[in-house]
Enzyme design. Sequence first.
Site, PDB file in Angstrom:
ATOM      1  N   GLU A  50     -12.175   3.487  -5.163  1.00  0.00           N
ATOM      2  CA  GLU A  50     -11.443   2.509  -6.887  1.00  0.00           C
ATOM      3  C   GLU A  50     -12.256   2.200  -7.276  1.00  0.00           C
ATOM      4  O   GLU A  50     -12.159   1.492  -8.344  1.00  0.00           O
ATOM      5  CB  GLU A  50      -9.796   1.364  -6.404  1.00  0.00           C
ATOM      6  CG  GLU A  50      -8.280   2.392  -5.796  1.00  0.00           C
ATOM      7  CD  GLU A  50      -8.366   2.692  -4.772  1.00  0.00           C
ATOM      8  OE1 GLU A  50      -9.363   2.549  -3.487  1.00  0.00           O
ATOM      9  OE2 GLU A  50      -7.626   3.617  -4.066  1.00  0.00           O
ATOM     10  N   PHE A 112       6.151  -2.489   0.249  1.00  0.00           N
ATOM     11  CA  PHE A 112       5.478  -1.995   1.260  1.00  0.00           C
ATOM     12  C   PHE A 112       4.180  -1.715   0.239  1.00  0.00           C
ATOM     13  O   PHE A 112       4.499  -1.149  -1.451  1.00  0.00           O
ATOM     14  CB  PHE A 112       5.762  -0.291   1.858  1.00  0.00           C
ATOM     15  CG  PHE A 112       4.415   0.042   2.312  1.00  0.00           C
ATOM     16  CD1 PHE A 112       3.092  -0.540   3.131  1.00  0.00           C
ATOM     17  CD2 PHE A 112       4.171   1.703   1.035  1.00  0.00           C
ATOM     18  CE1 PHE A 112       2.540   0.743   2.706  1.00  0.00           C
ATOM     19  CE2 PHE A 112       2.590   2.006   1.761  1.00  0.00           C
ATOM     20  CZ  PHE A 112       2.261   1.691   3.407  1.00  0.00           C
ATOM     21  N   GLN A 113       2.769  -1.411   0.438  1.00  0.00           N
ATOM     22  CA  GLN A 113       2.235  -1.966  -0.968  1.00  0.00           C
ATOM     23  C   GLN A 113       2.201  -2.695  -2.228  1.00  0.00           C
ATOM     24  O   GLN A 113       1.716  -2.272  -3.705  1.00  0.00           O
ATOM     25  CB  GLN A 113       1.304  -0.753  -1.236  1.00  0.00           C
ATOM     26  CG  GLN A 113       1.342   0.833  -0.098  1.00  0.00           C
ATOM     27  CD  GLN A 113       0.006   1.893   0.003  1.00  0.00           C
ATOM     28  OE1 GLN A 113       0.145   2.439  -1.032  1.00  0.00           O
ATOM     29  NE2 GLN A 113      -0.183   1.581   0.286  1.00  0.00           N
ATOM     30  N   LYS A 162       6.991   1.852 -10.363  1.00  0.00           N
ATOM     31  CA  LYS A 162       7.111   3.678 -10.723  1.00  0.00           C
ATOM     32  C   LYS A 162       8.343   3.750 -11.398  1.00  0.00           C
ATOM     33  O   LYS A 162       8.595   5.285 -12.061  1.00  0.00           O
ATOM     34  CB  LYS A 162       7.144   3.556  -9.173  1.00  0.00           C
ATOM     35  CG  LYS A 162       7.647   4.814  -8.505  1.00  0.00           C
ATOM     36  CD  LYS A 162       7.024   5.582  -6.845  1.00  0.00           C
ATOM     37  CE  LYS A 162       7.648   6.898  -7.245  1.00  0.00           C
ATOM     38  NZ  LYS A 162       7.234   7.501  -5.624  1.00  0.00           N
ATOM     39  N   MET A 477     -33.910  -9.552  -2.788  1.00  0.00           N
ATOM     40  CA  MET A 477     -33.535 -11.229  -3.894  1.00  0.00           C
ATOM     41  C   MET A 477     -33.280 -12.168  -3.485  1.00  0.00           C
ATOM     42  O   MET A 477     -34.123 -12.971  -3.722  1.00  0.00           O
ATOM     43  CB  MET A 477     -32.491 -10.541  -5.182  1.00  0.00           C
ATOM     44  CG  MET A 477     -32.925 -11.239  -5.736  1.00  0.00           C
ATOM     45  SD  MET A 477     -34.253 -11.908  -6.657  1.00  0.00           S
ATOM     46  CE  MET A 477     -33.963 -11.251  -8.452  1.00  0.00           C
TER      47      MET A 477
END
Lengths: 584, 162
Positions: A50, A112-113, A162, A477
């Site tokens: 993602e 959940f999630q 949802k 760096m």
Amino acid sequence: MKISGAEIILESLKREGVKYIFGYPGGVVLNIFDVLYENTDLRLILTRHEQAAVHAADGYARATGKAGVALVTSGPGATNAVTGIATASMDSVPIVVLTGQVPTMLIGNDAFQEADIVGITRPCTKHNFLVKDVNDLAMTIKEAFHIATTGRPGPVLIDLPKDVTGGKTEFVWPEKVDLPGYKPKYEGNKWMINQAAALIEKSRKPVIVAGGGVIASGAYKELKELAEMTQIPVTTTLMGIGGFPGSHPLSLGMPGMHGTYYANRSIQDSDLLIAVGMRFDDRVTGKTDAFAPNASIIHIDIDPTSIKKNVRVDVPIVGDVKKVLTVLNKLLKTESKSQWKEIRKAWLKQIDDWKHERPLTYTYSDDVIKPQYVVEKIYELTKGDAIITTEVGQNQMWAAQFYKYDKPRTFISSGGLGTMGFGFPAAIGAQFAFPDKLVIDIAGDGSIQMNIQELATAVINKLPVKVAILNNRYLGMVRQWQELFYGGRYAHTQLNPLNMALDVVPDFVKVAEAYGAVGLRAEKPSEVEPLLKEAFKTKKTVFMDFIVDWKEKVYPMVPAGAPIDHMMFEEKEEKPAKKLKVVK
Amino acid sequence: MRHTISLMVENKFGVLSRISGLFSGRGYNIESLSVGETTDPNYSQMTIVTSGDDRIIEQITKQLNKLVDVIKVTDMTEFEHVEREMILIKVAPIQQKRTEVLELAGIFRGRVVDSSESTYTVEITGDEKKIEAFISLMRPMGIKELVRTGKVSIMREGLKKK
Ligand SMILES: Cc1ncc(C[n+]2csc(CCOP(=O)(O)OP(=O)(O)O)c2C)c(N)n1
Ligand SMILES: [Mg+2]
């Protein structure tokens, strides 16, 4: 006719002119994915992470100026997207991120999630929304695009439960948005612009510092006109690169920590600093009290909070850079060009002397590849006609220093957040926007591993993205700081043994091949040019592994917090005269 | 210097956290904050008391203005305005001091809103000076609990700039 929330999203995105969504599925976004199943005008590009989806949307936005779009699921999908969102936020990039959310009934239940992504991203979005009613959906999307792309651009997140994407209602596309608390100011104050013109006419040693705002507002022509007309030299910050032609005689390159000697000297010596669409980042100013000590400062920016945040300003002008410069140029046109040339003669001569005194250099070698040489060769072979993205670290600074960007939106780099792993997915986004352009990610061996899984996205979508890894076997760096400020104690910055006979992990050529991309390696300077030519010829995704001198450092360097004329330079080795390459 | 900033904001969920988040994220402090609906239920009015030098106050007002849900920002300190705060203070004076509490409450135009055998709860409204004065008078009486609304503020008619 009633349609579902997911269909409304699709319809709304089409009305906003969206062609690609970069995304990754999950349970609560299935409604949306389902309506994308057979859709061909709006393609979902499946990334492999993602974060990469958001960077790809960001790269698309930076390359085109249009909003990029990403779609991810709730919980871990959304939290994975956060780095991408923060990256876009710091660099004022217009993206719209759609996140799935658990059904409204479950919000707050530790479902959940579930993640409170609106809460998490509040400080790193320009604005965000949680849509609780399917009837608000179309308006919210319209507002999100409006907010993302107007004023000072930035990321906007829309959280979509949802049941909202599954709910049904009539689709009504709003004609316009009405946001009483959001009214960006585009026109600069006339009186202030007059003041600015007067200061410019009076000044003898002016410098323009141009930032990302020049590119965001499309003020390339206006800036060039101002500089050429009034003969004022221009230095472009990392975000401003390409906003003024890098090969122009009036170009000073980049200012600040790894800026050119002549850019920093010019700023410190100037009697007038014209800051255009930039925000005085600490990497640009160094110690702010000692920054441009003798200069009056004109600051043009669309974001009032940028003005007087870090440095004092004599003439603040809140407005769109393009609009303000247009008015300013008109005011200044009264003086003839030859007059300006005469006025600037001494100052430009002084700057020319500085350019000769300390040009950007590196010491070429026949035995080991210098990373700067690779960047220089890329410039030579592409003739500057490419979109360059970068990772973060030395690779990024060399890409900024040793390649001349003459056009806006050809240099794409994570400036504000400095996100390793940005360049490759951003290149993918840029390549989708410009399928026929040569898109090259100038990468480090550390950074590329942060989104290396996107090889799959590139290969499967047949993207000819090229990745030039400046493989110094170090987090270079950071190693540079350790060498200069921590007594050479390279604590946990070595990624691989320096002896290439030992196994190097990973073998980038094999990794590329495992994904079905082309993998190439160069270990000697003489191999660099043929390898680049070969890579640029193929239409495939290519990883180029350049084994470069690990000891190379980015110079000039101003230690953090020091005044910007306290510069460190490359120690000249014995008899460098012949081999010291001067970059014109 | 201390400033009283008045905000007109959208009456939506999450707005308060945007504003408080802006203060905490940028290291500004909030001394008091009060919110309530206006005559138009779409908007709320907020009063924030904060402090900082001119540069910080300028940043705070600009940053607040930048929030999409903020409609209007007024630094009340620049204008002639009226400020009020209400407190409820529960004191538990010794027997000999019980009448003194009542007398002081009367002088301050306060009201006793609750009393028990050992305590009085007094409601006081006023500007900062008055409130602070009353609290300091109550301190030796034995303050059990103190709650304050935070300041609210309104401009005097005519919008006279100081
Ligand atoms: C996500 C992230 N983690 C850590 C850092 C800190 N950091 C800045 S540059 C750098 C080293 C990058 O190494 P590499 O990609 O090999 O580039 P090089 O400097 O060697 O060219 C690190 C770790 C960062 N910028 N981003
Ligand atoms: Mg490296």
